[in-house]
Write a protein that holds these residues in place. Sequence first.
Motif, PDB file in Angstrom:
ATOM      1  N   UNK A   3       0.833  -1.200   0.000  1.00  0.00           N
ATOM      2  CA  UNK A   3       0.000   0.000   0.000  1.00  0.00           C
ATOM      3  C   UNK A   3       0.871   1.254   0.000  1.00  0.00           C
ATOM      4  N   UNK A   4       0.353   2.312  -0.617  1.00  0.00           N
ATOM      5  CA  UNK A   4       1.004   3.610  -0.496  1.00  0.00           C
ATOM      6  C   UNK A   4       0.826   4.066   0.943  1.00  0.00           C
ATOM      7  N   UNK A   5       1.624   5.058   1.369  1.00  0.00           N
ATOM      8  CA  UNK A   5       1.643   5.411   2.788  1.00  0.00           C
ATOM      9  C   UNK A   5       1.542   6.915   3.034  1.00  0.00           C
ATOM     10  N   UNK A   6       0.755   7.259   4.047  1.00  0.00           N
ATOM     11  CA  UNK A   6       0.736   8.595   4.628  1.00  0.00           C
ATOM     12  C   UNK A   6       1.273   8.420   6.042  1.00  0.00           C
ATOM     13  N   UNK A   7       2.427   9.010   6.322  1.00  0.00           N
ATOM     14  CA  UNK A   7       3.070   8.850   7.627  1.00  0.00           C
ATOM     15  C   UNK A   7       3.256  10.226   8.250  1.00  0.00           C
ATOM     16  N   UNK A   8       2.545  10.472   9.346  1.00  0.00           N
ATOM     17  CA  UNK A   8       2.651  11.755  10.044  1.00  0.00           C
ATOM     18  C   UNK A   8       3.619  11.615  11.210  1.00  0.00           C
ATOM     19  N   UNK A   9       4.523  12.581  11.338  1.00  0.00           N
ATOM     20  CA  UNK A   9       5.440  12.655  12.476  1.00  0.00           C
ATOM     21  C   UNK A   9       5.043  13.894  13.272  1.00  0.00           C
ATOM     22  N   UNK A  35       4.402  12.777   5.648  1.00  0.00           N
ATOM     23  CA  UNK A  35       5.089  12.210   4.497  1.00  0.00           C
ATOM     24  C   UNK A  35       4.148  11.388   3.641  1.00  0.00           C
ATOM     25  N   UNK A  36       4.315  11.505   2.328  1.00  0.00           N
ATOM     26  CA  UNK A  36       3.541  10.724   1.362  1.00  0.00           C
ATOM     27  C   UNK A  36       4.541   9.854   0.612  1.00  0.00           C
ATOM     28  N   UNK A  37       4.330   8.534   0.703  1.00  0.00           N
ATOM     29  CA  UNK A  37       5.286   7.610   0.101  1.00  0.00           C
ATOM     30  C   UNK A  37       4.564   6.554  -0.732  1.00  0.00           C
ATOM     31  N   UNK A  38       5.269   6.054  -1.719  1.00  0.00           N
ATOM     32  CA  UNK A  38       4.752   4.959  -2.544  1.00  0.00           C
ATOM     33  C   UNK A  38       4.813   3.664  -1.749  1.00  0.00           C
ATOM     34  N   UNK A  39       4.246   2.634  -2.310  1.00  0.00           N
ATOM     35  CA  UNK A  39       4.261   1.324  -1.646  1.00  0.00           C
ATOM     36  C   UNK A  39       5.674   0.761  -1.529  1.00  0.00           C
ATOM     37  N   UNK A  40       6.609   1.313  -2.289  1.00  0.00           N
ATOM     38  CA  UNK A  40       8.007   0.883  -2.200  1.00  0.00           C
ATOM     39  C   UNK A  40       8.821   1.796  -1.284  1.00  0.00           C
ATOM     40  N   UNK A  75       6.505  13.486  -1.011  1.00  0.00           N
ATOM     41  CA  UNK A  75       6.426  14.814  -0.410  1.00  0.00           C
ATOM     42  C   UNK A  75       6.399  14.684   1.099  1.00  0.00           C
ATOM     43  N   UNK A  76       6.809  15.762   1.766  1.00  0.00           N
ATOM     44  CA  UNK A  76       6.687  15.879   3.217  1.00  0.00           C
ATOM     45  C   UNK A  76       6.061  17.243   3.476  1.00  0.00           C
ATOM     46  N   UNK A  77       4.786  17.246   3.801  1.00  0.00           N
ATOM     47  CA  UNK A  77       4.020  18.480   3.971  1.00  0.00           C
ATOM     48  C   UNK A  77       4.112  18.941   5.423  1.00  0.00           C
ATOM     49  N   UNK A  78       4.446  20.212   5.618  1.00  0.00           N
ATOM     50  CA  UNK A  78       4.545  20.791   6.957  1.00  0.00           C
ATOM     51  C   UNK A  78       3.143  20.890   7.568  1.00  0.00           C
ATOM     52  N   UNK A  79       2.944  20.269   8.727  1.00  0.00           N
ATOM     53  CA  UNK A  79       1.632  20.269   9.375  1.00  0.00           C
ATOM     54  C   UNK A  79       1.191  21.655   9.811  1.00  0.00           C
ATOM     55  N   UNK A  80       2.140  22.573   9.948  1.00  0.00           N
ATOM     56  CA  UNK A  80       1.837  23.928  10.415  1.00  0.00           C
ATOM     57  C   UNK A  80       1.744  24.928   9.262  1.00  0.00           C
ATOM     58  N   UNK A 114      -3.068  14.575   0.000  1.00  0.00           N
ATOM     59  CA  UNK A 114      -3.884  13.691  -0.842  1.00  0.00           C
ATOM     60  C   UNK A 114      -3.602  13.911  -2.328  1.00  0.00           C
ATOM     61  N   UNK A 115      -3.268  15.134  -2.714  1.00  0.00           N
ATOM     62  CA  UNK A 115      -2.881  15.397  -4.111  1.00  0.00           C
ATOM     63  C   UNK A 115      -1.579  14.659  -4.430  1.00  0.00           C
ATOM     64  N   UNK A 116      -0.631  14.666  -3.504  1.00  0.00           N
ATOM     65  CA  UNK A 116       0.615  13.925  -3.699  1.00  0.00           C
ATOM     66  C   UNK A 116       0.345  12.419  -3.730  1.00  0.00           C
ATOM     67  N   UNK A 117      -0.567  11.954  -2.874  1.00  0.00           N
ATOM     68  CA  UNK A 117      -0.922  10.537  -2.859  1.00  0.00           C
ATOM     69  C   UNK A 117      -1.525  10.132  -4.205  1.00  0.00           C
ATOM     70  N   UNK A 118      -2.366  10.985  -4.767  1.00  0.00           N
ATOM     71  CA  UNK A 118      -2.957  10.720  -6.074  1.00  0.00           C
ATOM     72  C   UNK A 118      -1.855  10.556  -7.127  1.00  0.00           C
ATOM     73  N   UNK A 119      -0.850  11.427  -7.086  1.00  0.00           N
ATOM     74  CA  UNK A 119       0.271  11.314  -8.020  1.00  0.00           C
ATOM     75  C   UNK A 119       1.008   9.998  -7.808  1.00  0.00           C
TER      76      UNK A 119
END
Length: 151
Positions: free
Chosen positions: A29-35, A104-109, A114-119, A131-136
């Motif tokens: 699966x592709x990944x959305x990882x928030x730090x 962070x938005x990452x592919x399944x590999x 991208x790493x989007x600043x939460x602030x 989500x736009x990066x995830x779509x890409x």
Amino acid sequence: MHERGEVPLFRLEAASGPPRGTLDAWQRRDMLVALLHPGCDVCQALHRALQERAPGLRKEEAEVMTVVPPGREGVPVPPGALVDVEGRVSYALAEVFGGQGRLGVASRFGGLYAAVDLHSGTPQRVLDEALAWLDLAQRQCGECQAPLAWD
């Protein structure tokens, strides 16, 4: 052109539920990882928004993870977040993302898109950008980044 980093592979204990992490999503699966910043209201608001969207994103072949690094004693960990007691995973993610407080938005590999600043805006704006990066990421081949489908 700057070369993309890779999201580290890990599995952490969850504040509620079984241990999980990028190891479970890798090659699946592709990944959305928030730090998150520990105890930060803005970061917690984004965590809640991600938790609300997680079931729908899972159906779309994306896994959502929120990592909380060690903070001050007594700072509560949001429900569903992954607890990084030792701080090693948080440090590795911060190295790849360019700091804490990022989504962070990452592919399944594991390739970081991208790493989007939460602030950088409202939680909805940050989520929309991610989500736009995830779509890409989902429209490209994870191995060569060639487009899979053209609209």
